[in-house]
Motif scaffolding. Structure first.
Motif, mmCIF file in Angstrom:
data_model
loop_
_atom_site.group_PDB
_atom_site.id
_atom_site.type_symbol
_atom_site.label_atom_id
_atom_site.label_comp_id
_atom_site.label_asym_id
_atom_site.label_seq_id
_atom_site.Cartn_x
_atom_site.Cartn_y
_atom_site.Cartn_z
ATOM 1 N N GLN A 79 0.834 -1.197 0.000
ATOM 2 C CA GLN A 79 0.000 0.000 0.000
ATOM 3 C C GLN A 79 0.875 1.256 0.000
ATOM 4 O O GLN A 79 0.620 2.210 -0.753
ATOM 5 N N ALA A 80 1.921 1.253 0.835
ATOM 6 C CA ALA A 80 2.818 2.411 0.882
ATOM 7 C C ALA A 80 3.541 2.606 -0.446
ATOM 8 O O ALA A 80 3.787 3.744 -0.876
ATOM 9 N N GLU A 81 3.892 1.508 -1.116
ATOM 10 C CA GLU A 81 4.513 1.625 -2.436
ATOM 11 C C GLU A 81 3.530 2.184 -3.452
ATOM 12 O O GLU A 81 3.842 3.095 -4.214
ATOM 13 N N TRP A 82 2.326 1.640 -3.487
ATOM 14 C CA TRP A 82 1.358 2.032 -4.507
ATOM 15 C C TRP A 82 0.970 3.501 -4.375
ATOM 16 O O TRP A 82 0.779 4.192 -5.376
ATOM 17 N N PHE A 83 0.866 3.995 -3.145
ATOM 18 C CA PHE A 83 0.511 5.395 -2.942
ATOM 19 C C PHE A 83 1.727 6.305 -2.984
ATOM 20 O O PHE A 83 1.607 7.515 -2.780
ATOM 21 N N GLY A 84 2.916 5.743 -3.228
ATOM 22 C CA GLY A 84 4.122 6.540 -3.356
ATOM 23 C C GLY A 84 4.255 7.158 -4.741
ATOM 24 O O GLY A 84 3.433 6.934 -5.638
ATOM 25 N N TYR A 85 5.316 7.910 -4.915
ATOM 26 C CA TYR A 85 5.509 8.696 -6.131
ATOM 27 C C TYR A 85 5.963 7.852 -7.320
ATOM 28 O O TYR A 85 5.492 8.036 -8.433
ATOM 29 N N ASP A 86 6.867 6.912 -7.077
ATOM 30 C CA ASP A 86 7.442 6.138 -8.188
ATOM 31 C C ASP A 86 7.718 4.720 -7.701
ATOM 32 O O ASP A 86 8.853 4.354 -7.424
ATOM 33 N N PRO A 87 6.670 3.900 -7.571
ATOM 34 C CA PRO A 87 6.832 2.600 -6.925
ATOM 35 C C PRO A 87 7.626 1.574 -7.721
ATOM 36 O O PRO A 87 7.995 0.539 -7.181
ATOM 37 N N GLY A 88 7.890 1.813 -8.976
ATOM 38 C CA GLY A 88 8.697 0.870 -9.743
ATOM 39 C C GLY A 88 7.870 -0.156 -10.493
ATOM 40 O O GLY A 88 6.640 -0.184 -10.430
ATOM 41 N N ALA A 89 8.584 -1.060 -11.168
ATOM 42 C CA ALA A 89 7.939 -2.037 -12.058
ATOM 43 C C ALA A 89 7.592 -3.299 -11.283
ATOM 44 O O ALA A 89 8.163 -4.368 -11.491
ATOM 45 N N TYR A 90 6.630 -3.194 -10.379
ATOM 46 C CA TYR A 90 6.310 -4.331 -9.514
ATOM 47 C C TYR A 90 5.693 -5.485 -10.292
ATOM 48 O O TYR A 90 5.966 -6.652 -10.012
ATOM 49 N N ASP A 91 4.837 -5.198 -11.290
ATOM 50 C CA ASP A 91 4.253 -6.286 -12.072
ATOM 51 C C ASP A 91 5.310 -7.001 -12.903
ATOM 52 O O ASP A 91 5.225 -8.215 -13.114
ATOM 53 N N ASP A 92 6.307 -6.260 -13.393
ATOM 54 C CA ASP A 92 7.404 -6.907 -14.122
ATOM 55 C C ASP A 92 8.071 -7.961 -13.248
ATOM 56 O O ASP A 92 8.345 -9.075 -13.685
ATOM 57 N N ARG A 93 8.335 -7.592 -11.997
ATOM 58 C CA ARG A 93 9.008 -8.551 -11.121
ATOM 59 C C ARG A 93 8.112 -9.745 -10.825
ATOM 60 O O ARG A 93 8.558 -10.895 -10.838
ATOM 61 N N MET A 94 6.835 -9.506 -10.558
ATOM 62 C CA MET A 94 5.928 -10.607 -10.243
ATOM 63 C C MET A 94 5.775 -11.546 -11.425
ATOM 64 O O MET A 94 5.785 -12.774 -11.275
ATOM 65 N N MET A 95 5.650 -10.998 -12.618
ATOM 66 C CA MET A 95 5.480 -11.853 -13.793
ATOM 67 C C MET A 95 6.762 -12.600 -14.127
ATOM 68 O O MET A 95 6.721 -13.716 -14.646
ATOM 69 N N ASN A 96 7.900 -11.986 -13.819
ATOM 70 C CA ASN A 96 9.164 -12.698 -13.987
ATOM 71 C C ASN A 96 9.285 -13.820 -12.961
ATOM 72 O O ASN A 96 9.670 -14.953 -13.299
ATOM 73 N N LEU A 97 8.967 -13.543 -11.706
ATOM 74 C CA LEU A 97 9.034 -14.576 -10.674
ATOM 75 C C LEU A 97 8.093 -15.733 -10.972
ATOM 76 O O LEU A 97 8.395 -16.886 -10.639
ATOM 77 N N ALA A 98 6.950 -15.422 -11.586
ATOM 78 C CA ALA A 98 5.996 -16.486 -11.906
ATOM 79 C C ALA A 98 6.584 -17.500 -12.878
ATOM 80 O O ALA A 98 6.101 -18.643 -12.956
ATOM 81 N N THR A 99 7.613 -17.117 -13.624
ATOM 82 C CA THR A 99 8.280 -18.064 -14.521
ATOM 83 C C THR A 99 9.387 -18.831 -13.816
ATOM 84 O O THR A 99 9.942 -19.778 -14.374
ATOM 85 N N LEU A 100 9.734 -18.417 -12.595
ATOM 86 C CA LEU A 100 10.873 -19.013 -11.880
ATOM 87 C C LEU A 100 10.462 -19.806 -10.648
ATOM 88 O O LEU A 100 11.188 -20.718 -10.236
ATOM 89 N N GLN A 101 9.333 -19.473 -10.030
ATOM 90 C CA GLN A 101 8.956 -20.085 -8.758
ATOM 91 C C GLN A 101 7.487 -19.841 -8.496
ATOM 92 O O GLN A 101 6.831 -19.043 -9.181
ATOM 93 N N ASP A 102 6.960 -20.535 -7.484
ATOM 94 C CA ASP A 102 5.635 -20.210 -6.986
ATOM 95 C C ASP A 102 5.793 -19.103 -5.946
ATOM 96 O O ASP A 102 6.904 -18.785 -5.514
ATOM 97 N N LEU A 103 4.696 -18.513 -5.560
ATOM 98 C CA LEU A 103 4.715 -17.457 -4.554
ATOM 99 C C LEU A 103 3.892 -17.885 -3.349
ATOM 100 O O LEU A 103 2.902 -18.609 -3.494
ATOM 101 N N PRO A 104 4.274 -17.446 -2.150
ATOM 102 C CA PRO A 104 3.512 -17.829 -0.957
ATOM 103 C C PRO A 104 2.137 -17.183 -0.960
ATOM 104 O O PRO A 104 1.907 -16.157 -1.598
ATOM 105 N N THR A 105 1.238 -17.781 -0.236
ATOM 106 C CA THR A 105 -0.103 -17.213 -0.141
ATOM 107 C C THR A 105 -0.080 -15.910 0.638
ATOM 108 O O THR A 105 0.664 -15.747 1.607
ATOM 109 N N MET A 106 -0.924 -14.998 0.219
ATOM 110 C CA MET A 106 -1.072 -13.728 0.921
ATOM 111 C C MET A 106 -2.105 -13.809 2.038
ATOM 112 O O MET A 106 -2.417 -12.801 2.668
#
Length: 502
Positions: free
Chosen positions: A307-334
């Motif tokens: 939430q703090a990242e999303w409401f920040g000024y320049d949170p970065g390419a978070y979806d890029d990282r998630m979609m890249n990780l999805a090709t490398l590993q599973d992710l823990p449940t939220m």
């Protein structure tokens, strides 16, 4: 005593280290399959950017304050001198018509709502009562805004409270820049010295252009003017700690009781420093919203940091990282807490920031920022985090998480992945029935109870040998029998072998 919550950057709050980690020596691999991404938030236009830039500090000065007589007490004047980083010295010499002054107490209040007090002592040489807050540094940052008053009591027990004044915990050892905007007060040194207005304008723009989004998402603005302090180096920040900064990963902290954010200037080019700190200020500002609006931390770490990242000024390419990780590993449940510091398959830690920001973006894109505001309002009223998200969206968190997983390219969870107890089958001929009271065997001396049924579940506590436990539930998983028990209020699972001493 001061009531405050400190969120450590890097240990409890890793924003500084996170952003530095994104930049220093780490390159994201491109996802093997380019997936369509949801739009990300953009700053609001700012037609009239309001800010002032001044220089402060760098000289010792003593401030004096005058008090009117009150209820017969002659209060006179008082003086305060900052001895930063070793506290402030307040001196006061009130007189009472009833006799000797018995005690003098200095009360303080900070923008975030926390308060504290210091008992003054009589100093014969000074001819005054002296209060000396933070003589050892005591983690008190420079430029803390303080509202203060005195309580004076004489030997007859009569007391008066003085009017309230304000003072800043100034730094006489060096010059600082002071940026004042309608929404944030920021002090810094050691960066952009040749053109301080460059950072001042960038920071003011970052704060002003993200403010409408925060108000829309949280339903209201902050109730106070927050203060950000940016030290020119880690060594300078260490001055306020009597033993220095001992956590090598710490990059700063947010103190919600003070209503302040504290960081230090990282290494790198001026362009990087300005861009990074402009974002971090707004990230930390969002944490202050979380406490000011909600009254405390609500939700797991991945949500608060995302939430703090999303409401920040320049949170970065978070979806890029998630979609890249999805090709490398599973992710823990939220559906539960996620470790902050574990390195992921892409070689980077701090999963909670990008994972949380990606989910927040998905949630708001799917249900609207108004739904986010509704969830915040529900949490204000005491609704738990997951229940608030579900009520505001109309969907179960299980379904939301699986929809987000599909968006980034992961297979959905089964219910048993989230709750192994849901996968239990009835035991055909259970050794114990629900409600049975069972005496644990003599060995082992400290039998463990587990958070979930299953061979790899973490422990949630320990019982004692020969203790009575109550059976709450039972089930079979992959041919093994498990029983949920209540052991002195600790509720967890035990395999039948442990329960029966087999």
């Amino acid at each position: 005593m001061t009531s405050k919550t400190r969120i450590i950057v890097g240990a409890i709050l890793a924003v500084s280290v996170l952003v530095a980690g994104l930049v220093i020596g780490i390159v994201l691999a491109a996802p093997s399959e380019q997936r369509a991404q949801l739009p990300t938030p953009t700053p609001h236009p700012v037609d009239n950017l309001e800010y002032t830039l001044t220089e402060v500090g760098g000289q010792m000065e003593t401030l004096t304050y005058d008090y009117p007589d009150q209820d017969g007490f002659v209060l006179g004047s008082m003086a305060v001198t900052s001895q930063y980083p070793r506290g402030m010295v307040f001196s006061f010499n009130p007189q009472s018509p009833n006799g000797a002054i018995q005690d003098v107490i200095l009360f303080m209040r900070f923008p975030g709502g926390a308060g504290t007090r210091f008992v003054a002592e009589w100093d014969e040489a000074a001819g005054a009562w002296i209060a000396h807050p933070w003589p050892n540094g005591d983690s008190q940052p420079a430029w803390t805004p303080i509202e203060f008053y005195w309580r004076v009591r004489d030997e007859t027990g009569v007391s008066v409270d003085t009017p309230t004044y304000t003072v800043d915990y100034s730094d006489p050892t060096r010059a600082w820049y002071r940026l004042e905007t309608p929404y944030y007060l920021v002090y810094w040194f050691g960066m952009s010295d040749d053109d301080p207005d460059r950072f001042a304008r960038s920071a003011a723009l970052a704060v002003a252009s993200t403010r409408p989004r925060r108000i829309e998402g949280f339903g209201e603005p902050l109730s106070f003017l927050p203060v950000g302090v940016i030290y020119g180096s880690r060594a300078a920040w260490s001055e306020i700690e009597s033993s220095g900064i001992t956590d090598d990963t710490a990059g700063g902290y947010t103190d919600t009781g003070l209503g302040m954010t504290i960081q230090y200037v990282p290494g790198g080019s001026t362009n990087f420093q300005i861009g990074w700190l402009s974002h971090v200020l707004t990230h930390e500002l969002t944490h202050l919203y979380q406490f000011d609006v909600l009254g405390g931390a609500s939700g797991p770490t991945w949500w608060r940091e995302g939430q703090a990242e999303w409401f920040g000024y320049d949170p970065g390419a978070y979806d890029d990282r998630m979609m890249n990780l999805a090709t490398l590993q599973d992710l823990p449940t939220m559906s539960r807490e996620i470790s902050r510091n574990l390195e992921q398959a892409d070689g980077r830690p701090y999963l909670v920031y990008d994972m949380g920001a990606s989910f927040v973006n998905w949630y708001i894109s799917t249900y609207s920022i108004e739904a986010h505001a509704v969830a915040v309002e529900l949490m204000q009223g005491g609704t738990t985090f997951y229940a608030a998200l579900e009520a505001a969206s109309g969907d179960s968190f299980f379904d939301m998480e699986n929809a987000w997983r599909a968006y980034i390219g992961l297979e959905p969870f089964d219910l048993a992945d989230i709750d192994p107890a849901a996968a239990l089958e009835p035991i055909p001929d259970p050794q114990y029935a629900v409600g049975d009271v069972v005496t644990l065997p003599a060995s082992p001396p400290l039998p463990a109870v587990y958070t979930e049924p299953g061979p790899t579940s973490p422990t949630s506590g320990q019982c004692f040998a020969n203790m009575d436990v109550t059976v709450l539930a039972s089930g079979r998983l992959d041919g093994a029998d498990f029983y949920q028990v209540d052991c002195m209020g600790q509720v967890g699972w035990m395999p039948v072998e442990l329960l029966a001493g087999q």
